[in-house]
Write an enzyme that holds these catalytic residues in place. Structure first.
Site, PDB file in Angstrom:
ATOM      1  N   ASN A  12     -10.240  -0.138  -0.431  1.00 32.93           N
ATOM      2  CA  ASN A  12      -8.489  -0.123  -0.505  1.00 32.93           C
ATOM      3  C   ASN A  12      -7.993  -0.942  -1.892  1.00 32.93           C
ATOM      4  OD1 ASN A  12      -5.825  -0.160   0.164  1.00 32.93           O
ATOM      5  ND2 ASN A  12      -6.385  -1.811   1.921  1.00 32.93           N
ATOM      6  N   CYS A  54       0.376  -1.501  -0.205  1.00 29.48           N
ATOM      7  CA  CYS A  54       0.333   0.446  -0.012  1.00 29.48           C
ATOM      8  C   CYS A  54       0.696   1.399   0.029  1.00 29.48           C
ATOM      9  CB  CYS A  54      -0.934   0.008   1.288  1.00 29.48           C
ATOM     10  SG  CYS A  54      -2.281  -1.425   0.914  1.00 29.48           S
ATOM     11  N   HIS A 103      -3.706   7.306   3.759  1.00 29.39           N
ATOM     12  CA  HIS A 103      -4.043   5.474   2.642  1.00 29.39           C
ATOM     13  C   HIS A 103      -5.702   4.901   3.488  1.00 29.39           C
ATOM     14  CE1 HIS A 103      -4.287   1.551   1.415  1.00 29.39           C
ATOM     15  NE2 HIS A 103      -3.921   0.813   2.763  1.00 29.39           N
TER      16      HIS A 103
HETATM   17  N1  ACO Z   1     -19.323  -9.287   7.375  1.00 25.10           N
HETATM   18  C1  ACO Z   1     -19.965  -9.539   8.847  1.00 25.10           C
HETATM   19  N2  ACO Z   1     -19.109  -9.912   9.831  1.00 25.10           N
HETATM   20  C2  ACO Z   1     -17.394 -10.218   8.986  1.00 25.10           C
HETATM   21  C3  ACO Z   1     -17.265  -9.898   8.527  1.00 25.10           C
HETATM   22  C4  ACO Z   1     -17.362  -9.080   7.693  1.00 25.10           C
HETATM   23  N3  ACO Z   1     -17.082  -8.945   6.337  1.00 25.10           N
HETATM   24  N4  ACO Z   1     -15.545 -10.239   8.278  1.00 25.10           N
HETATM   25  C5  ACO Z   1     -14.869 -10.108  10.155  1.00 25.10           C
HETATM   26  N5  ACO Z   1     -16.819 -10.176  10.026  1.00 25.10           N
HETATM   27  C6  ACO Z   1     -17.076 -10.641  12.036  1.00 25.10           C
HETATM   28  C7  ACO Z   1     -16.122 -11.705  11.959  1.00 25.10           C
HETATM   29  O1  ACO Z   1     -16.348 -13.105  12.083  1.00 25.10           O
HETATM   30  C8  ACO Z   1     -16.050 -11.550  14.160  1.00 25.10           C
HETATM   31  O2  ACO Z   1     -16.616 -12.523  14.055  1.00 25.10           O
HETATM   32  P1  ACO Z   1     -16.654 -13.571  15.908  1.00 25.10           P
HETATM   33  O3  ACO Z   1     -16.409 -12.083  16.702  1.00 25.10           O
HETATM   34  O4  ACO Z   1     -17.770 -14.342  15.751  1.00 25.10           O
HETATM   35  O5  ACO Z   1     -15.004 -13.943  15.863  1.00 25.10           O
HETATM   36  C9  ACO Z   1     -16.126 -10.514  13.671  1.00 25.10           C
HETATM   37  O6  ACO Z   1     -16.608 -10.523  12.529  1.00 25.10           O
HETATM   38  C10 ACO Z   1     -15.136  -8.932  14.716  1.00 25.10           C
HETATM   39  O7  ACO Z   1     -14.254  -9.597  13.247  1.00 25.10           O
HETATM   40  P2  ACO Z   1     -12.719  -8.835  13.704  1.00 25.10           P
HETATM   41  O8  ACO Z   1     -11.505  -9.161  12.387  1.00 25.10           O
HETATM   42  O9  ACO Z   1     -12.157  -8.052  14.620  1.00 25.10           O
HETATM   43  O10 ACO Z   1     -13.341  -7.179  13.011  1.00 25.10           O
HETATM   44  P3  ACO Z   1     -12.897  -6.040  13.032  1.00 25.10           P
HETATM   45  O11 ACO Z   1     -13.402  -5.181  13.408  1.00 25.10           O
HETATM   46  O12 ACO Z   1     -10.792  -5.999  13.766  1.00 25.10           O
HETATM   47  O13 ACO Z   1     -12.654  -5.646  11.480  1.00 25.10           O
HETATM   48  C11 ACO Z   1     -10.892  -5.285   9.188  1.00 25.10           C
HETATM   49  C12 ACO Z   1     -12.378  -6.179  10.489  1.00 25.10           C
HETATM   50  C13 ACO Z   1     -12.330  -4.374   8.566  1.00 25.10           C
HETATM   51  C14 ACO Z   1     -10.935  -6.679   8.805  1.00 25.10           C
HETATM   52  C15 ACO Z   1      -9.876  -4.545  10.507  1.00 25.10           C
HETATM   53  O14 ACO Z   1      -9.374  -5.375  10.992  1.00 25.10           O
HETATM   54  C16 ACO Z   1      -8.939  -3.930   9.577  1.00 25.10           C
HETATM   55  O15 ACO Z   1      -9.444  -2.953   8.529  1.00 25.10           O
HETATM   56  N6  ACO Z   1      -7.783  -4.389   9.660  1.00 25.10           N
HETATM   57  C17 ACO Z   1      -6.683  -3.649   8.372  1.00 25.10           C
HETATM   58  C18 ACO Z   1      -7.247  -4.470   7.279  1.00 25.10           C
HETATM   59  C19 ACO Z   1      -6.128  -3.159   6.353  1.00 25.10           C
HETATM   60  O16 ACO Z   1      -6.089  -2.217   6.355  1.00 25.10           O
HETATM   61  N7  ACO Z   1      -5.743  -4.333   6.152  1.00 25.10           N
HETATM   62  C20 ACO Z   1      -4.808  -3.540   4.390  1.00 25.10           C
HETATM   63  C21 ACO Z   1      -3.302  -3.704   4.357  1.00 25.10           C
HETATM   64  S1  ACO Z   1      -2.985  -3.030   3.246  1.00 25.10           S
HETATM   65  C22 ACO Z   1      -2.590  -4.133   2.385  1.00 25.10           C
HETATM   66  O17 ACO Z   1      -1.044  -4.120   1.992  1.00 25.10           O
HETATM   67  C23 ACO Z   1      -3.011  -4.685   0.926  1.00 25.10           C
END
Ligand code: ACO
Length: 303
Positions: free
Chosen positions: A260, A89, A230
């Site tokens: 993203n 990214c 970003h």
């Molecule tokens: N829809 C519904 N529920 C979901 C989804 C979805 N799409 N995805 C995950 N969940 C559930 C999970 O299973 C979990 O359920 P559980 O509590 O029963 O286990 C619950 O939601 C919470 O999951 P978390 O992963 O803790 O959710 P979080 O609030 O952290 O959000 C997310 C997830 C959006 C991916 C977040 O962690 C995030 O944005 N992380 C950074 C990701 C990022 O920016 N990555 C890109 C890097 S850039 C690159 O180099 C490509």
């Protein structure tokens, strides 16, 4: 593919409302060409003026040769050296740093910097934790030596930590695990991500990058007019703005419209900010990004 999710969950947890998918005939090189033509027209340079093409991407059209060489051929930029930067990214920020070095060492007077991705091709559309996040896009800029005046790059900062690679990676399909039935079966040609862990590191690294770039520019945070982070997740953007002490009114946000787009994220945000009149000559902008590697970086620019 349908995954078990809801619009409400996606908007609340990420801020993303829509993402864009490249058409079947679009390549990363062709998306880059569109962006490059707009940047060249604005800068008043032609393809033969370009001494180097530095293209950040995590989704090259082919593993060999570089997408930058394909772009060079499409553009007819026959005087350029062309190569890709693999920094996920922050690829656009890494590319700016390299371009600055090429200009400083007099390898090139005019450098085309591109961030371009077709992330939807490496996204597992059966994995709800990543399928909702990523989109396609491209952005570009022309960098040149400034003759007098006080506009341009005031500072840059880049850093990496390869120990964090297991948190966000595309395990299969490269030379350590070439494409095979096993790779296909395990779907390891797609990105895997430990979202919550990535989130934590994203907030920490973006904060460090902001601090370092501001310090190196010899300014204070309140002298920054526009933060261009970003666009991965609105909650990460809000945490970064809070750390930098900037109200959200001074933050460029378009994650709702594009999701993203990795290395295309910052140039897409810059282009929109300029269109909206938020980047005018003299505006001090702080660009900041993080991504797989881990990699992170920032730049302070006087527009
Ligand atoms: N829809 C519904 N529920 C979901 C989804 C979805 N799409 N995805 C995950 N969940 C559930 C999970 O299973 C979990 O359920 P559980 O509590 O029963 O286990 C619950 O939601 C919470 O999951 P978390 O992963 O803790 O959710 P979080 O609030 O952290 O959000 C997310 C997830 C959006 C991916 C977040 O962690 C995030 O944005 N992380 C950074 C990701 C990022 O920016 N990555 C890109 C890097 S850039 C690159 O180099 C490509």
């Amino acid at each position: 593919q349908r995954v078990d999710t809801s619009d409400q969950w996606i908007v609340e947890r990420t801020g993303i409302r829509e993402r864009h998918r490249a058409g079947p005939d679009d390549t990363v090189a062709s998306l880059s060409l569109t962006a490059a033509r707009i940047a060249m027209a604005k800068a008043g340079v032609g393809p033969l003026d370009i001494g180097a093409i530095v293209l950040g991407t995590a989704t090259p059209d082919r593993l060999l040769p570089s997408t930058a060489c394909d772009l060079q051929a499409l553009m007819g930029a026959h005087n350029a050296a062309a190569f890709d930067i693999s920094a996920a990214c922050p690829g656009f920020i890494y590319a700016i740093v390299v371009a600055e070095g090429l200009i400083a060492s007099e390898q090139a007077d005019t450098v085309l910097v591109v961030g371009a991705e077709k992330l939807t091709t490496i996204t597992d559309h059966t994995d709800r934790s990543t399928a909702i996040l990523f989109g396609d896009g491209a952005g570009a800029a022309i960098l040149q030596r400034v003759k007098g005046g006080d506009r341009g790059l005031l500072s840059t900062f880049i850093k990496s930590d390869g120990r964090l690679a297991p948190l966000l990676l595309r395990p299969g399909g490269g030379s350590s695990d070439p494409i095979s039935e096993k790779v296909i079966r395990e779907r390891s040609q797609f990105m895997k991500m430990a979202g919550r862990e990535v989130f934590k590191h994203a907030v920490l690294t973006m904060a460090e990058a902001c601090d370092e770039a501001i310090k190196r520019a010899g300014i204070t945070a309140d002298q920054v007019d526009l933060l261009v982070p970003h666009q991965a997740n609105i909650r990460i953007i809000e945490a970064t703005a809070k750390h930098a002490g900037m109200p959200m009114s001074k933050v460029m946000v378009n994650v709702d419209r594009y999701g993203n787009t990795s290395s295309a994220s910052i140039p897409l945000a810059l282009a929109q900010a300029e269109q909206e009149g938020r980047l005018k000559p003299g505006t001090v902008a702080l660009l900041v990004a993080f991504g797989a590697g881990f990699t992170w970086g920032a730049a302070v620019v006087r527009w």
